[in-house]
Write a protein that holds these residues in place. Structure first.
Motif: not given
Ligand SMILES: C[S@@+](CC[C@H](N)C(=O)[O-])C[C@H]1O[C@@H](n2cnc3c(N)ncnc32)[C@H](O)[C@@H]1O
Length: 374
Positions: A92-98, A153-156, A191-200
Motif C-alpha cells: 500500500s504505502r511506500a516512501l522514496d527517501l533522498g 512527516t507521515g507514515g507508517p 515503518l509498519t511493524p513488518q516494514g523494511r528499509i531497502l538501501v541501494l
C-alpha cells in the motif's frame, strides 16, 4: 508482449526535460553532446573525486537534466530489480527517501505500490518528479525534506527505499558509519511493524565497503538484514576485505547509450549494492539456504565453482564439470539456493550424487511468508 517499462518511460523523461516536443526515440546530436558534459561532471563528482558528494548539485539545471536522462533510468532499473531480489511484494504505502527526481518512487509505482511519496531536499528535483508523474498519469506525493533537520512527516510506510543517499550523509567524516546506521535506525517509527528499509548504494570500493560496515553497525543496534544476506553475523566479505554486491544485466536504453558513449562510461552491466533491513533481530536462519555472491568460475581441476554466503558464512560451492542439474547450469550471482546433503570439502561444499539443489527463498529472515525463489 507488454512494453518494457523503460521503453515506455524514457520518451516521457525526454518530454519533461525538454519542456516541449522533440524526437521521442532519443537525444539530437547537439542535445547528447550537451547532456554528456553534465554526465561527465556528475560521474567525476559522485564516483571519481567525489567532489559533488554532499553538495546541492541537483540545484544546477544542467546537472539535474543529466541526472534525469542518464542516472534516472539506471536507478529505476536497479530499484525495480532490488525490490524483486529482496522479495518485496507490492503493497500500500511506500516512501522514496533522498529521491532526487524519484526513479525509486517510479520503480515502486511500476511494481504496483499504491501510495508513493518521494522526499528530498532538492525542490527542483521534486518538481521534475511531479511533472513526470503528471506526464505519465500517475499519483505521486512529494515532500521537501532535509536529513539534517529531522525525519520526514507521515507514515507508517511498509517500505522505505533509500537509493544512493547514504554515501552522501556524513561523507568523509570518521564517524560516518555510525551516523548512517543511526540515521537508518531513526526511521523505525516511520515503518509498519513488518516494514523494511531497502538501501541501494554504488558498488565501487568505498561506498560498497561503507555499506557493508553500516550493515554490521545496524545489526549491532538490534536490526536484522532480510536480504541479500542470510548470515546475521558480521559480514564475512567485509572481514576478508572483499567487496560484495549484485550485478544487474540489462539492455542499455538508447538514451543512456548516447551519453555513456560520449562520456566514455561502460554501462552494459550495472553493479550495485542493495541491502534490506528490518527493525528487529532475526529469527533462525535456514542453514541449508545460501546466496550466490560471485560469478561462476572454472577451477584447474575442471570443477565449476561459485562463492556463496549463508548461515555458516561465506564459502565455496562447487561441482564436477559433468554435474548436471538445470538450476546449477544456470547458476549466477544473486541467486538463492537450498542445498541439502552437500559433500563437505575443504573450503566449502560440493555437489554430489546425494545432494538435492532447489531454489531458496529470495530473502532472508523476516521476509514475507509468500517470498519465493526465482
Ligand atoms: C545520488 S542522488 C540519488 C537520487 C535517487 N534516490 C536515485 O537513486 O537515483 C542523492 C540524493 O540525495 C539527496 N540528498 C543528499 N543529502 C541530503 C540531505 N541531507 N537531505 C535530503 N536529501 C539529501 C540529494 O538531493 C539527491 O537527490
Amino acid at each position: 508482449m507488454p512494453q518494457p517499462p523503460l521503453d515506455r518511460l524514457l520518451p516521457e523523461l525526454l518530454t519533461v526535460w525538454r519542456g516541449g516536443t522533440g524526437p521521442t526515440d532519443g537525444l539530437t546530436t547537439a542535445e547528447a553532446d550537451q547532456v554528456a558534459l553534465g554526465v561527465k561532471e556528475l560521474s567525476r563528482g559522485l564516483t571519481g573525486d567525489r567532489s559533488l558528494v554532499g553538495a546541492a548539485y541537483l540545484n544546477r539545471s544542467d546537472l539535474l537534466g543529466a541526472y534525469l536522462l542518464y542516472y534516472w533510468p539506471v536507478s529505476f532499473a536497479q530499484t525495480l530489480f532490488a525490490l524483486k531480489q529482496a522479495g518485496v511484494h507490492s503493497g500500500s504505502r511506500a516512501l522514496d527517501l533522498g529521491s532526487g527526481p524519484a526513479p525509486g518512487a517510479f520503480a515502486l509505482l511500476e511494481a504496483g505500490w499504491k501510495s508513493v511519496t518521494a522526499a528530498d531536499r532538492s525542490v527542483d528535483a521534486l518538481k521534475l518528479a511531479k511533472q513526470l508523474a503528471a506526464q505519465t498519469n500517475q499519483r505521486l506525493e512529494t515532500q521537501v525534506w532535509d536529513a539534517d533537520k529531522g525525519l520526514p512527516t507521515g507514515g507508517p510506510w511498509e517500505v522505505i527505499v533509500v537509493g544512493h543517499l547514504l554515501n552522501e550523509l556524513g561523507a568523509g567524516r570518521p564517524d560516518r558509519i555510525e551516523r548512517r546506521a543511526a540515521f537508518l535506525a531513526s526511521l523505525k517509527p516511520l515503518l509498519t511493524p513488518q516494514g523494511r528499509i531497502l538501501v541501494l548504494e554504488p558498488a565501487s570500493h568505498g561506498p560498497n565497503s561503507d555499506a557493508l560496515a553500516v550493515r554490521d553497525a545496524l545489526l549491532g543496534l538490534g536490526w536484522s538484514v532480510s536480504g541479500p544476506c542470510f548470515f546475521q553475523g558480521a559480514c564475512p566479505a567485509r572481514a576478508a576485505g572483499a567487496a560484495c554486491h549484485d550485478v544487474l544485466k540489462w539492455k542499455v536504453p538508447h538514451l543512456v547509450a548516447q551519453t555513456a558513449r560520449r562520456a566514455a562510461i561502460d554501462k552494459r552491466e550495472l553493479p550495485f549494492t542493495w541491502l534490506s533491513f528490518q527493525p528487529f533481530p532475526s529469527p533462525d536462519v535456514d542453514p541449508q539456504v545460501v546466496r550466490v555472491v560471485s560469478d561462476p568460475l572454472l577451477n584447474k581441476a575442471g570443477r565449476r565453482r561459485v562463492v556463496v554466503c549463508g548461515a555458516r558464512g561465506r564459502f565455496s560451492l562447487s561441482a564436477p564439470g559433468a554435474y548436471r542439474a538445470p538450476i546449477w547450469s544456470q547458476v549466477g550471482r544473486g541467486q538463492a539456493l537450498r542445498v541439502e546433503e552437500p559433500e563437505v570439502r575443504e573450503g566449502g561444499w560440493g555437489l554430489g550424487p546425494a545432494t538435492r539443489l532447489s531454489p531458496g527463498r529470495t530473502s532472508g529472515p523476516g521476509s514475507t511468508p509468500t517470498a519465493e525463489g526465482r
